[in-house]
Scaffold this motif. Structure first.
Motif, PDB file in Angstrom:
ATOM      1  N   ALA A  48       0.856  -1.192   0.000  1.00 47.14           N
ATOM      2  CA  ALA A  48       0.000   0.000   0.000  1.00 47.14           C
ATOM      3  C   ALA A  48       0.888   1.237   0.000  1.00 47.14           C
ATOM      4  CB  ALA A  48      -0.906  -0.009   1.227  1.00 47.14           C
ATOM      5  N   ILE A  57      -2.959   5.054   5.657  1.00 45.86           N
ATOM      6  CA  ILE A  57      -3.626   3.953   4.952  1.00 45.86           C
ATOM      7  C   ILE A  57      -4.880   3.588   5.737  1.00 45.86           C
ATOM      8  CG2 ILE A  57      -3.419   1.548   4.213  1.00 45.86           C
ATOM      9  CD1 ILE A  57      -1.603   3.418   2.636  1.00 45.86           C
ATOM     10  N   LEU A  59      -8.714   1.163   5.730  1.00 45.89           N
ATOM     11  CA  LEU A  59      -9.461   0.022   5.207  1.00 45.89           C
ATOM     12  C   LEU A  59     -10.937   0.376   5.257  1.00 45.89           C
ATOM     13  CD1 LEU A  59      -6.824  -1.185   6.738  1.00 45.89           C
ATOM     14  CD2 LEU A  59      -7.922  -3.328   6.174  1.00 45.89           C
ATOM     15  N   SER A 121      -4.791  -4.375  -6.865  1.00 48.02           N
ATOM     16  CA  SER A 121      -4.227  -3.225  -6.166  1.00 48.02           C
ATOM     17  C   SER A 121      -3.600  -2.325  -7.222  1.00 48.02           C
ATOM     18  CB  SER A 121      -3.165  -3.675  -5.152  1.00 48.02           C
ATOM     19  OG  SER A 121      -2.612  -2.544  -4.506  1.00 48.02           O
ATOM     20  N   VAL A 143      -8.548  -0.871   0.399  1.00 48.28           N
ATOM     21  CA  VAL A 143      -7.382  -0.367   1.113  1.00 48.28           C
ATOM     22  C   VAL A 143      -6.858   0.803   0.297  1.00 48.28           C
ATOM     23  CG1 VAL A 143      -5.073  -0.882   2.018  1.00 48.28           C
ATOM     24  CG2 VAL A 143      -6.828  -2.683   1.962  1.00 48.28           C
ATOM     25  N   ASP A 144      -6.896   2.003   0.894  1.00 51.67           N
ATOM     26  CA  ASP A 144      -6.394   3.156   0.169  1.00 51.67           C
ATOM     27  C   ASP A 144      -5.940   4.254   1.113  1.00 51.67           C
ATOM     28  OD1 ASP A 144      -8.972   4.024   0.872  1.00 51.67           O
ATOM     29  OD2 ASP A 144      -9.539   4.597  -1.140  1.00 51.67           O
TER      30      ASP A 144
END
Length: 170
Positions: A48, A57, A59, A121, A143-144
């Motif tokens: 990530a 990060i 979720l 991803s 996830v970002d």
């Protein structure tokens, strides 16, 4: 529909998707036992990325309606300050549209179809289509990056692309 530009979707593979990010699945990856051999951890499927002041990060879970057929791609987006991953919470499939970057603008799109249970991803700055489950509503672990800086750019195509789905194996 004359003037349509056609994309032919292909099966998502690690090799074909490598210029844009990582494929998320458990096949052929570093599997490690955990919890006294009661579970297996498929370790480090992707990295990530997050940059910029106060970035972190996060979720999330997103639930999306399926795409309508024929699939028409009118726009793509990118996140210049962080990666973005989508892992399905079920066995549905996903249409993945990505574009190479050409001098800060999206180039010719490519289309892929995930296998059941596969996710993606996207690396930071990769042009990609919207979340597009095939056939049924689907939930995804996302996830970002989160933070105060603007991390979204959108581009609309002068003419849309139409995606042809690969033949089904059934």
């Amino acid at each position: 529909m004359s003037g349509d530009r056609i994309l032919v979707a292909s099966a998502l593979t690690r090799e074909a998707f490598a210029p844009f990010g990582e494929v998320l699945d458990v096949g052929g990856r570093d599997a490690r036992p955990m919890n006294g051999d009661r579970a297996v951890r498929h370790h480090a499927l992707a990295a990530a990325e997050a940059s910029g002041p106060d970035a972190r990060i996060i979720l999330s879970i997103a639930v999306s309606k399926p795409v309508a057929h024929p699939v028409r791609v009118t726009m793509v987006e990118r996140h210049p300050l962080g990666s973005q991953a989508f892992m399905p919470l079920g066995d549905g499939t996903l249409l993945v549209v990505v574009c190479p970057d050409e001098c800060g603008e999206p180039g010719r799109p490519q289309a892929f179809v995930t296998a059941p249970g596969q996710g993606v991803s996207y690396r930071a700055g990769v042009w990609h289509g919207i979340l597009a489950p095939i056939g049924e509503r689907q939930g995804y672990l996302v996830v970002d990056r989160d933070g105060p800086a603007i991390n979204l750019e959108e581009r609309f195509f002068a003419e849309p692309w139409t995606v042809r789905m690969p033949p089904s194996d059934s």
